[in-house]
Design an enzyme around this catalytic site. Structure first.
Site, short mmCIF file in Angstrom:
data_model
loop_
_atom_site.label_atom_id
_atom_site.label_comp_id
_atom_site.label_asym_id
_atom_site.label_seq_id
_atom_site.Cartn_x
_atom_site.Cartn_y
_atom_site.Cartn_z
CG HIS A 51 7.49 4.77 1.42
ND1 HIS A 51 7.23 5.84 2.27
CD2 HIS A 51 7.24 3.66 2.17
CE1 HIS A 51 6.87 5.39 3.45
NE2 HIS A 51 6.85 4.06 3.42
CG HIS A 89 -0.01 0.12 2.49
ND1 HIS A 89 0.51 -1.00 3.12
CD2 HIS A 89 0.48 1.18 3.17
CE1 HIS A 89 1.27 -0.61 4.12
NE2 HIS A 89 1.28 0.71 4.18
O1 3AM Z 1 4.04 0.67 5.54
P1 3AM Z 1 4.56 2.09 5.50
O2 3AM Z 1 6.03 2.19 5.49
O3 3AM Z 1 3.92 2.90 4.46
O4 3AM Z 1 5.74 2.69 8.93
C1 3AM Z 1 4.36 2.51 9.19
C2 3AM Z 1 3.60 2.10 7.96
O5 3AM Z 1 4.10 2.78 6.83
C3 3AM Z 1 3.75 3.83 9.50
O6 3AM Z 1 2.38 3.66 9.20
C4 3AM Z 1 2.22 2.66 8.22
C5 3AM Z 1 1.24 1.63 8.66
O7 3AM Z 1 1.66 1.01 9.83
N1 3AM Z 1 3.91 4.19 10.90
C6 3AM Z 1 3.93 3.37 11.97
N2 3AM Z 1 4.09 4.09 13.09
C7 3AM Z 1 4.19 5.38 12.74
C8 3AM Z 1 4.37 6.61 13.46
N3 3AM Z 1 4.47 6.64 14.78
C9 3AM Z 1 4.08 5.46 11.34
N4 3AM Z 1 4.13 6.62 10.67
C10 3AM Z 1 4.31 7.74 11.41
N5 3AM Z 1 4.40 7.74 12.74
#
Ligand code: 3AM
Length: 179
Positions: free
Chosen positions: A121, A37
């Site tokens: 990304h 995603h």
């Molecule tokens: O799968 P991606 O990399 O797009 O890295 C986590 C993931 O991103 C991000 O939210 C998405 C779904 O879990 N994520 C997790 N904790 C986070 C935080 N504290 C976060 N993004 C920002 N702040």
């Protein structure tokens, strides 16, 4: 409590294509093709009523369909260690505009502002102790990755559930362009 984030689903062909390059780094936790995603806005843990408020605000967002092109590969580092490898997204003002609208909707629903810079990304794998040479090779092999553009005509509010093999994601609500 439920752990939420806003994001875009990817067409099946694209998920299959990324699934095919999800190999070659020993110990990597590859994201399952069905979970690939684009995160637009991380929300975090909220209660059921807070989720309803967030969804209600998101439902008022209007946008025109736009095209997104996945291209290139990169990585995120934390404390000098590669934490994730990803496929990139070509700069698209309409994507940033949608993200801004989601940010505003989240604020109206009482969420604290997101201070991290938006770096769109598609996370392909999370890593903890990968061999640097394997990471380098994966990045080099995928730096020329380029997909045909796909049309974004909806976004979704996903829940994230931590299982034994990492997180799995479920689109809890979808928000189409038409409203
Ligand atoms: O799968 P991606 O990399 O797009 O890295 C986590 C993931 O991103 C991000 O939210 C998405 C779904 O879990 N994520 C997790 N904790 C986070 C935080 N504290 C976060 N993004 C920002 N702040």
């Amino acid at each position: 409590m439920i752990r939420l984030f806003f994001g875009l689903e990817l067409p099946g062909e694209l998920r299959m294509r990324i699934g095919a390059i999800s190999r070659g780094i020993d110990g990597a936790r590859w994201v399952a093709p069905e979970d690939l995603h684009i995160t637009l806005r991380f929300i975090g843990e909220v209660t059921g009523p807070a989720m309803e408020e967030i969804a209600a605000e998101a439902a008022s967002i209007r946008f025109e369909p736009f095209a997104v092109t996945l291209a290139g590969a990169g990585h995120f580092e934390r404390r000098g260690r590669v934490g994730a490898v990803w496929i990139g997204i070509e700069p698209e003002p309409a994507l940033s505009a949608l993200r801004e609208r989601i940010e505003a909707a989240a604020a109206r629903a009482g969420q604290q502002p997101e201070r991290r810079r938006f770096r769109p990304h598609v996370t392909v794998a999370r890593l903890s102790r990968a061999r640097p040479a394997e990471v380098r090779d994966w990045l080099a092999a995928n730096t020329l990755f380029r997909a045909v553009p796909f049309t974004v005509d909806r976004f979704a509010l996903f829940s994230s559930t931590l299982g034994r093999h990492g997180s799995t994601y479920t689109a809890e609500c979808r928000f189409p362009v038409e409203g």
